[in-house]
Design an enzyme around this catalytic site. Sequence first.
Site, PDB file in Angstrom:
ATOM      1  N   HIS A  40      -6.021  75.567  33.536  1.00 54.45           N
ATOM      2  CA  HIS A  40      -6.176  74.369  33.733  1.00 54.45           C
ATOM      3  C   HIS A  40      -4.812  74.126  34.809  1.00 54.45           C
ATOM      4  CE1 HIS A  40      -9.327  73.135  31.744  1.00 54.45           C
ATOM      5  NE2 HIS A  40      -8.855  73.161  30.261  1.00 54.45           N
ATOM      6  N   GLU A  75      -2.848  69.005  27.815  1.00 58.20           N
ATOM      7  CA  GLU A  75      -3.193  70.355  28.059  1.00 58.20           C
ATOM      8  C   GLU A  75      -2.471  71.357  29.091  1.00 58.20           C
ATOM      9  OE1 GLU A  75      -7.988  73.707  27.027  1.00 58.20           O
ATOM     10  OE2 GLU A  75      -8.039  71.673  28.054  1.00 58.20           O
ATOM     11  N   HIS A 123      -5.978  78.035  25.785  1.00 63.54           N
ATOM     12  CA  HIS A 123      -6.473  76.803  25.908  1.00 63.54           C
ATOM     13  C   HIS A 123      -5.883  75.528  24.115  1.00 63.54           C
ATOM     14  CE1 HIS A 123      -8.653  76.986  29.360  1.00 63.54           C
ATOM     15  NE2 HIS A 123      -8.268  78.253  29.068  1.00 63.54           N
ATOM     16  N   GLU A 143      -8.553  79.283  21.767  1.00 65.58           N
ATOM     17  CA  GLU A 143      -8.096  77.083  21.726  1.00 65.58           C
ATOM     18  C   GLU A 143      -6.993  76.729  20.258  1.00 65.58           C
ATOM     19  OE1 GLU A 143      -9.418  75.112  23.225  1.00 65.58           O
ATOM     20  OE2 GLU A 143     -10.781  75.801  24.596  1.00 65.58           O
TER      21      GLU A 143
END
Length: 236
Positions: free
Chosen positions: A10, A24, A78, A147
Amino acid sequence: MVKIYLDEGHGDTDPGAIGNGLYEKNVALDISNRIAKKLQAYKNVEVMRTRTDDTFLTLNQRTSKANSWGADCFLSIHLNSATDKSARGFESYVYNGPIGASTQAFQNVIHEEIIKKIGKTISSDRGKKKANFAVLRESHMKACLVENLFISNASDVTLLKQDSFLDILSQGYVDGLEKFFGLERIIRPPTDNDSPVTDGELFQVIAGTYANYENADAQVKKLIADGYNAYVNKKD
Protein backbone atom coordinates in the site's frame (compact mmCIF):
# COMPACT_ATOMS: atom_id res chain seq x y z
CA MET A 1 25.52 -10.96 -4.93
CA VAL A 2 22.06 -11.73 -3.54
CA LYS A 3 19.41 -9.22 -4.67
CA ILE A 4 16.51 -8.97 -2.23
CA TYR A 5 13.39 -6.98 -3.13
CA LEU A 6 11.19 -5.75 -0.27
CA ASP A 7 7.65 -4.77 -1.24
CA GLU A 8 5.97 -2.58 1.37
CA GLY A 9 2.22 -2.97 0.93
CA HIS A 10 0.00 0.00 0.00
CA GLY A 11 1.09 3.61 0.59
CA ASP A 12 -0.03 7.25 0.25
CA THR A 13 -3.76 7.41 -0.59
CA ASP A 14 -4.02 3.62 -0.27
CA PRO A 15 -3.73 3.01 3.47
CA GLY A 16 -4.48 -0.71 3.28
CA ALA A 17 -6.31 -2.09 6.27
CA ILE A 18 -7.14 0.28 9.12
CA GLY A 19 -7.90 -0.84 12.65
CA ASN A 20 -7.30 -0.21 16.33
CA GLY A 21 -5.36 2.98 15.68
CA LEU A 22 -3.02 1.52 13.03
CA TYR A 23 -2.69 1.86 9.27
CA GLU A 24 -1.37 -1.16 7.39
CA LYS A 25 0.80 1.01 5.11
CA ASN A 26 2.69 2.45 8.10
CA VAL A 27 3.33 -0.84 9.91
CA ALA A 28 4.42 -2.55 6.67
CA LEU A 29 6.95 0.23 6.09
CA ASP A 30 8.18 0.00 9.69
CA ILE A 31 8.76 -3.77 9.39
CA SER A 32 10.55 -3.30 6.06
CA ASN A 33 12.78 -0.55 7.48
CA ARG A 34 13.88 -2.93 10.22
CA ILE A 35 14.56 -5.77 7.77
CA ALA A 36 16.58 -3.52 5.46
CA LYS A 37 18.66 -2.19 8.34
CA LYS A 38 19.43 -5.67 9.65
CA LEU A 39 20.46 -6.84 6.18
CA GLN A 40 23.26 -4.25 6.22
CA ALA A 41 25.11 -6.67 8.53
CA TYR A 42 25.62 -9.17 5.67
CA LYS A 43 28.14 -9.48 2.88
CA ASN A 44 27.19 -9.45 -0.80
CA VAL A 45 23.58 -8.39 -0.33
CA GLU A 46 21.73 -5.72 -2.28
CA VAL A 47 18.28 -4.52 -1.26
CA MET A 48 15.73 -2.73 -3.44
CA ARG A 49 12.41 -1.55 -2.08
CA THR A 50 9.03 -0.55 -3.47
CA ARG A 51 9.02 2.50 -1.22
CA THR A 52 10.94 4.00 1.65
CA ASP A 53 8.31 6.62 2.51
CA ASP A 54 4.58 7.20 2.21
CA THR A 55 4.31 6.91 -1.58
CA PHE A 56 2.27 4.59 -3.79
CA LEU A 57 3.15 2.27 -6.66
CA THR A 58 0.66 0.17 -8.61
CA LEU A 59 0.87 -3.61 -8.45
CA ASN A 60 2.33 -3.65 -11.97
CA GLN A 61 4.94 -1.03 -11.06
CA ARG A 62 6.02 -3.09 -8.06
CA THR A 63 6.64 -6.30 -9.98
CA SER A 64 8.10 -4.50 -13.01
CA LYS A 65 10.62 -2.78 -10.74
CA ALA A 66 11.68 -6.10 -9.20
CA ASN A 67 11.71 -7.94 -12.54
CA SER A 68 13.81 -5.34 -14.36
CA TRP A 69 16.29 -5.26 -11.46
CA GLY A 70 16.73 -9.03 -11.63
CA ALA A 71 15.82 -9.68 -8.01
CA ASP A 72 16.54 -13.11 -6.54
CA CYS A 73 13.47 -12.93 -4.32
CA PHE A 74 10.39 -10.77 -3.73
CA LEU A 75 8.99 -10.34 -0.21
CA SER A 76 5.67 -8.52 0.04
CA ILE A 77 4.92 -7.23 3.54
CA HIS A 78 1.30 -6.83 4.66
CA LEU A 79 -1.06 -6.97 7.61
CA ASN A 80 -4.26 -8.97 7.61
CA SER A 81 -7.82 -7.85 8.37
CA ALA A 82 -11.17 -9.57 8.77
CA THR A 83 -14.75 -8.70 9.61
CA ASP A 84 -14.53 -11.39 12.28
CA LYS A 85 -12.66 -9.47 14.98
CA SER A 86 -11.59 -12.71 16.65
CA ALA A 87 -9.46 -13.70 13.62
CA ARG A 88 -5.80 -13.37 14.42
CA GLY A 89 -2.37 -14.86 13.70
CA PHE A 90 0.31 -15.11 11.03
CA GLU A 91 0.23 -16.59 7.52
CA SER A 92 2.21 -16.53 4.27
CA TYR A 93 1.35 -16.99 0.60
CA VAL A 94 2.91 -18.07 -2.68
CA TYR A 95 1.20 -18.09 -6.10
CA ASN A 96 -1.52 -20.70 -6.52
CA GLY A 97 -0.50 -21.43 -10.11
CA PRO A 98 2.59 -23.28 -11.34
CA ILE A 99 5.61 -22.51 -9.15
CA GLY A 100 9.06 -24.01 -8.92
CA ALA A 101 10.33 -26.07 -6.04
CA SER A 102 12.62 -23.21 -5.06
CA THR A 103 9.64 -20.88 -4.53
CA GLN A 104 7.95 -23.39 -2.26
CA ALA A 105 11.22 -23.90 -0.39
CA PHE A 106 11.57 -20.12 -0.04
CA GLN A 107 8.13 -19.83 1.55
CA ASN A 108 8.85 -22.76 3.84
CA VAL A 109 12.07 -21.24 5.17
CA ILE A 110 10.78 -17.67 5.56
CA HIS A 111 7.58 -18.81 7.26
CA GLU A 112 9.29 -21.24 9.60
CA GLU A 113 12.03 -18.82 10.67
CA ILE A 114 9.50 -16.10 11.46
CA ILE A 115 7.41 -18.55 13.48
CA LYS A 116 10.54 -19.54 15.41
CA LYS A 117 10.82 -15.90 16.51
CA ILE A 118 7.18 -15.04 17.22
CA GLY A 119 5.46 -18.40 17.64
CA LYS A 120 5.48 -18.27 21.43
CA THR A 121 3.95 -14.78 21.39
CA ILE A 122 1.17 -15.03 18.82
CA SER A 123 -1.98 -17.10 19.25
CA SER A 124 -2.05 -18.79 15.87
CA ASP A 125 0.18 -19.95 13.03
CA ARG A 126 -2.41 -19.92 10.24
CA GLY A 127 -0.06 -21.75 7.92
CA LYS A 128 1.55 -21.60 4.49
CA LYS A 129 -1.04 -20.86 1.82
CA LYS A 130 -1.44 -20.14 -1.90
CA ALA A 131 -3.38 -17.38 -3.68
CA ASN A 132 -3.68 -15.61 -7.03
CA PHE A 133 -2.20 -12.32 -5.80
CA ALA A 134 -0.89 -10.12 -8.62
CA VAL A 135 2.52 -9.50 -7.06
CA LEU A 136 3.03 -13.25 -6.74
CA ARG A 137 1.68 -14.05 -10.20
CA GLU A 138 3.59 -11.36 -12.11
CA SER A 139 6.97 -11.53 -10.37
CA HIS A 140 9.68 -13.50 -12.18
CA MET A 141 11.56 -14.67 -9.11
CA LYS A 142 10.85 -16.52 -5.87
CA ALA A 143 8.00 -14.53 -4.33
CA CYS A 144 6.23 -14.70 -0.98
CA LEU A 145 3.55 -12.44 0.50
CA VAL A 146 3.43 -12.33 4.29
CA GLU A 147 0.44 -11.29 6.42
CA ASN A 148 1.87 -10.10 9.73
CA LEU A 149 -1.06 -10.58 12.13
CA PHE A 150 -4.51 -8.96 11.98
CA ILE A 151 -4.89 -5.21 12.24
CA SER A 152 -8.59 -5.86 12.96
CA ASN A 153 -7.80 -7.83 16.12
CA ALA A 154 -7.11 -5.85 19.29
CA SER A 155 -4.78 -8.47 20.77
CA ASP A 156 -2.67 -8.69 17.59
CA VAL A 157 -2.51 -4.90 17.43
CA THR A 158 -1.20 -4.78 20.99
CA LEU A 159 1.82 -6.72 19.69
CA LEU A 160 2.12 -4.66 16.50
CA LYS A 161 2.38 -1.47 18.57
CA GLN A 162 5.44 -2.82 20.44
CA ASP A 163 8.89 -1.98 19.08
CA SER A 164 10.29 -5.10 20.70
CA PHE A 165 7.82 -7.34 18.86
CA LEU A 166 8.40 -5.65 15.49
CA ASP A 167 12.14 -6.05 15.96
CA ILE A 168 11.81 -9.77 16.73
CA LEU A 169 9.40 -10.20 13.80
CA SER A 170 11.76 -8.48 11.37
CA GLN A 171 14.64 -10.61 12.65
CA GLY A 172 12.62 -13.66 11.63
CA TYR A 173 12.58 -12.43 8.04
CA VAL A 174 16.34 -11.87 8.15
CA ASP A 175 16.99 -15.27 9.68
CA GLY A 176 14.98 -16.83 6.87
CA LEU A 177 16.88 -14.94 4.19
CA GLU A 178 20.20 -15.83 5.83
CA LYS A 179 19.28 -19.51 5.95
CA PHE A 180 17.83 -19.74 2.44
CA PHE A 181 20.60 -17.87 0.63
CA GLY A 182 23.46 -18.84 2.95
CA LEU A 183 24.20 -15.20 3.73
CA GLU A 184 27.43 -14.41 5.56
CA ARG A 185 27.58 -11.84 8.32
CA ILE A 186 30.10 -9.01 8.33
CA ILE A 187 32.30 -9.39 11.39
CA ARG A 188 34.96 -6.75 11.81
CA PRO A 189 37.02 -5.22 14.61
CA PRO A 190 36.53 -1.53 15.42
CA THR A 191 38.61 0.98 13.44
CA ASP A 192 39.83 4.54 13.92
CA ASN A 193 36.97 5.67 11.67
CA ASP A 194 34.27 4.48 14.07
CA SER A 195 32.24 7.18 15.80
CA PRO A 196 34.00 8.57 18.89
CA VAL A 197 32.49 8.36 22.35
CA THR A 198 30.45 11.45 23.24
CA ASP A 199 29.22 12.67 26.59
CA GLY A 200 26.15 10.84 27.77
CA GLU A 201 26.75 7.67 25.76
CA LEU A 202 26.98 4.34 27.53
CA PHE A 203 28.69 1.28 26.09
CA GLN A 204 28.63 -2.34 27.19
CA VAL A 205 31.86 -4.30 26.78
CA ILE A 206 31.63 -8.09 26.69
CA ALA A 207 34.83 -10.12 26.61
CA GLY A 208 35.65 -13.79 26.80
CA THR A 209 38.50 -16.22 26.25
CA TYR A 210 38.00 -19.51 24.47
CA ALA A 211 40.38 -22.40 23.86
CA ASN A 212 38.35 -23.42 20.82
CA TYR A 213 37.84 -21.02 17.88
CA GLU A 214 34.48 -22.55 16.94
CA ASN A 215 33.11 -21.74 20.40
CA ALA A 216 34.32 -18.15 20.12
CA ASP A 217 32.82 -17.80 16.65
CA ALA A 218 29.50 -19.20 17.85
CA GLN A 219 29.42 -16.67 20.71
CA VAL A 220 30.14 -13.80 18.30
CA LYS A 221 27.26 -14.85 16.06
CA LYS A 222 24.92 -14.96 19.05
CA LEU A 223 25.98 -11.50 20.22
CA ILE A 224 25.52 -10.02 16.74
CA ALA A 225 22.06 -11.59 16.53
CA ASP A 226 21.27 -9.86 19.85
CA GLY A 227 22.33 -6.49 18.41
CA TYR A 228 25.90 -6.17 19.69
CA ASN A 229 28.92 -5.24 17.55
CA ALA A 230 31.05 -8.28 18.33
CA TYR A 231 34.12 -9.82 16.73
CA VAL A 232 36.83 -12.40 17.36
CA ASN A 233 40.35 -11.09 17.99
CA LYS A 234 42.36 -14.18 17.11
CA LYS A 235 45.88 -14.35 18.48
CA ASP A 236 48.46 -16.71 16.96
